[in-house]
Design a protein around this motif. Structure first.
Motif, PDB file in Angstrom:
ATOM      1  N   TRP A 114       7.544  31.751 -35.899  1.00  0.00           N
ATOM      2  CA  TRP A 114       6.258  32.045 -36.534  1.00  0.00           C
ATOM      3  C   TRP A 114       6.159  33.532 -36.883  1.00  0.00           C
ATOM      4  O   TRP A 114       5.841  33.913 -38.012  1.00  0.00           O
ATOM      5  CB  TRP A 114       5.174  31.620 -35.552  1.00  0.00           C
ATOM      6  CG  TRP A 114       3.750  31.907 -35.874  1.00  0.00           C
ATOM      7  CD1 TRP A 114       3.231  32.590 -36.932  1.00  0.00           C
ATOM      8  CD2 TRP A 114       2.625  31.509 -35.075  1.00  0.00           C
ATOM      9  NE1 TRP A 114       1.863  32.651 -36.848  1.00  0.00           N
ATOM     10  CE2 TRP A 114       1.468  31.994 -35.714  1.00  0.00           C
ATOM     11  CE3 TRP A 114       2.493  30.796 -33.887  1.00  0.00           C
ATOM     12  CZ2 TRP A 114       0.187  31.787 -35.199  1.00  0.00           C
ATOM     13  CZ3 TRP A 114       1.218  30.587 -33.381  1.00  0.00           C
ATOM     14  CH2 TRP A 114       0.089  31.074 -34.027  1.00  0.00           C
ATOM     15  N   GLY A 115       6.458  34.381 -35.907  1.00  0.00           N
ATOM     16  CA  GLY A 115       6.337  35.811 -36.128  1.00  0.00           C
ATOM     17  C   GLY A 115       7.345  36.334 -37.135  1.00  0.00           C
ATOM     18  O   GLY A 115       6.976  37.010 -38.112  1.00  0.00           O
ATOM     19  N   ALA A 116       8.628  36.030 -36.939  1.00  0.00           N
ATOM     20  CA  ALA A 116       9.658  36.547 -37.840  1.00  0.00           C
ATOM     21  C   ALA A 116       9.519  35.974 -39.241  1.00  0.00           C
ATOM     22  O   ALA A 116       9.743  36.672 -40.239  1.00  0.00           O
ATOM     23  CB  ALA A 116      11.040  36.224 -37.265  1.00  0.00           C
ATOM     24  N   GLY A 117       9.142  34.707 -39.342  1.00  0.00           N
ATOM     25  CA  GLY A 117       9.018  34.077 -40.649  1.00  0.00           C
ATOM     26  C   GLY A 117       7.981  34.728 -41.531  1.00  0.00           C
ATOM     27  O   GLY A 117       8.109  34.748 -42.771  1.00  0.00           O
ATOM     28  N   GLN A 118       6.952  35.315 -40.926  1.00  0.00           N
ATOM     29  CA  GLN A 118       5.887  35.928 -41.715  1.00  0.00           C
ATOM     30  C   GLN A 118       6.339  37.185 -42.450  1.00  0.00           C
ATOM     31  O   GLN A 118       5.686  37.630 -43.392  1.00  0.00           O
ATOM     32  CB  GLN A 118       4.689  36.237 -40.805  1.00  0.00           C
ATOM     33  CG  GLN A 118       3.994  34.979 -40.336  1.00  0.00           C
ATOM     34  CD  GLN A 118       2.903  35.259 -39.329  1.00  0.00           C
ATOM     35  OE1 GLN A 118       1.730  35.065 -39.597  1.00  0.00           O
ATOM     36  NE2 GLN A 118       3.289  35.730 -38.155  1.00  0.00           N
ATOM     37  N   LEU A 119       7.466  37.762 -42.029  1.00  0.00           N
ATOM     38  CA  LEU A 119       8.021  38.887 -42.767  1.00  0.00           C
ATOM     39  C   LEU A 119       8.424  38.468 -44.174  1.00  0.00           C
ATOM     40  O   LEU A 119       8.454  39.288 -45.099  1.00  0.00           O
ATOM     41  CB  LEU A 119       9.235  39.448 -42.021  1.00  0.00           C
ATOM     42  CG  LEU A 119       8.947  40.041 -40.637  1.00  0.00           C
ATOM     43  CD1 LEU A 119      10.244  40.368 -39.919  1.00  0.00           C
ATOM     44  CD2 LEU A 119       8.060  41.267 -40.740  1.00  0.00           C
ATOM     45  N   VAL A 120       8.730  37.189 -44.332  1.00  0.00           N
ATOM     46  CA  VAL A 120       9.116  36.645 -45.632  1.00  0.00           C
ATOM     47  C   VAL A 120       7.946  35.962 -46.321  1.00  0.00           C
ATOM     48  O   VAL A 120       7.693  36.172 -47.512  1.00  0.00           O
ATOM     49  CB  VAL A 120      10.290  35.652 -45.474  1.00  0.00           C
ATOM     50  CG1 VAL A 120      10.648  35.013 -46.814  1.00  0.00           C
ATOM     51  CG2 VAL A 120      11.500  36.354 -44.870  1.00  0.00           C
TER      52      VAL A 120
END
Length: 418
Positions: free
Chosen positions: A285-291
């Motif tokens: 969830w957290g890392a994906g939001q960078l994209v």
């Protein structure tokens, strides 16, 4: 609502405000960490230390957290518009100070529930304010990117701390070790907010004076708190669609927080494996939001929101159907990916529509409904799990999540990003 005059030197944009923006990213990672200290440990405390039998009773701490955070969000929005962002941020950190001690030394389950109510107030004030401050700094063109970075930092903080506390609990016990980490986060976050964070309300004033805004129902952008509440909750098709989707999104997050560790432990998984599964969901969830935040700037908010709700529904369905570590890990990855698609787009959509003069209030009202989903999820999933078992409760929430996505597809208009 109060107003503030922009300084002539005030400039909008991520590049022009990068130092303060990155500081706020770090602060929100610490905000997420104060929540992450609980994600693995508290469901196990309920069962192993306090002997709370019924799922409905065990989830009381999430219910208290959700209601308190919803109220904190609303207050953060209104007070940020009236008094400025920084005082609200500092007040939120001060509210968190007693929480680790309450979790470490509470001798009855009521103390744990009370600690979560206090934590909810703190989270509402701190997280909502960092959202608003980043919107202030970047202006309209990179709002999705800003929200992606903000939410990525927060939920990577949740994930990293959930993983760390699972490791600490496995080697040193459920108390007090895991909560010492939360105490350190609070001390650092409070210090940074007092000494280094600067007020950003004048950036919102600069954006309001740029001539690019026409607010729903008010060309001047000046609305009462009641008018903002009605627009955000019911009248504006974008704002109301986003509010209901946010509520359902956190309804399934409340389910994941309260029942997934119990489900995984009941299947024979150890504390370290439970911690890995619990951490995988917010990590993706957290890392994906960078994209996904950037993608919402490019392709629009509605596509990301609808697609994200549907992917979450599939992940929840796999949790209900699964019974082994590998399948549950895949489900956690899907659930995290779907949430990453929806989360920054939901927040950015508020910023697209809400005038800078009442944007903080609109964000607070959206987050009031969104985090009210924690309380709704605690009640719904607890009652369903007591009556039919955890897999059935998960299946019910999966259906609700899919229906919420369909409602956004039908009701929310496609909108050009400012």
């Amino acid at each position: 609502m109060g107003s503030v005059r922009a300084d002539r030197r005030t400039e909008l944009g991520l590049r022009r405000n990068w130092a303060q923006f990155l500081l706020l990213v770090a602060v929100n990672a610490l905000v997420g960490g104060t929540l992450g200290q609980e994600r693995t440990v508290l469901p196990l405390l309920a069962e192993e230390i306090f002997g709370v039998g019924l799922y409905t009773a065990a989830l009381a701490y999430i219910f208290a957290f959700g209601l308190a955070k919803a109220a904190g969000n609303y207050c953060a929005g209104v007070l940020s518009d009236r008094w400025g962002r920084k005082p609200v941020l500092v007040a939120g950190w001060l509210a968190a100070v007693p929480v680790p001690a309450m979790l470490m030394f509470g001798q009855a389950w009521g103390w744990i529930v009370a600690a979560n109510a206090v934590l909810g107030i703190s989270q509402g004030l701190t997280w909502s304010t960092t959202v608003v401050m980043k919107m202030d700094l970047v202006g309209p063109q990179q709002r999705g990117l800003a929200m992606g970075l903000n939410e990525a930092a927060g939920y990577l903080g949740v994930a990293g701390t959930a993983l760390a506390t699972g490791y600490i609990a496995a080697h040193h016990g459920l108390r007090p070790g895991p909560f010492l980490l939360g105490a350190a986060y609070i001390a650092i976050g409070l210090g940074l907010s007092v000494l280094a964070v600067r007020e950003t309300r004048h950036h919102a004033a600069a954006e309001a004076g740029s001539g690019h805004w026409s607010a729903p129902g008010s060309t001047a952008g000046s609305l009462s708190s009641r008018q903002v509440f009605m627009l955000t909750t019911f009248r504006d098709r974008t704002l109301s669609s986003v509010s209901q989707a946010g509520l359902v999104n956190n309804l399934n997050d409340g389910l994941a927080w309260g029942l997934f560790p119990i489900l995984f432990a009941a299947a024979g998984l150890g504390v370290a494996q439970v911690g890995l599964l619990v951490a995988a969901y917010p990590a993706v969830w957290g890392a994906g939001q960078l994209v996904t935040g950037v993608l919402s700037d490019r392709y629009g908010r509605r596509k990301l929101i609808v697609g994200g709700m549907m992917v979450q529904a599939v992940g929840l369905a796999l949790v209900a159907a699964g019974g082994r570590f590998g399948l549950w890990l895949a489900a956690m990855i899907l659930l995290g990916a779907g949430t990453a698609m929806a989360y920054p787009a939901l927040l950015a959509a508020i910023g697209d529509v809400a005038h800078p003069q009442w944007r903080a209030s609109a964000v607070g009202i959206y987050r009031l409904w969104r985090d009210g989903g924690f309380a709704a999820g605690a009640v719904l999933s607890g009652v369903a799990a007591d009556a039919f078992g955890i897999p059935a409760a998960v299946a019910v929430v999966a259906v609700l999540t899919a229906l919420s996505g369909l409602l956004v597809a039908v009701r929310m208009p496609a909108r050009r990003i400012p």
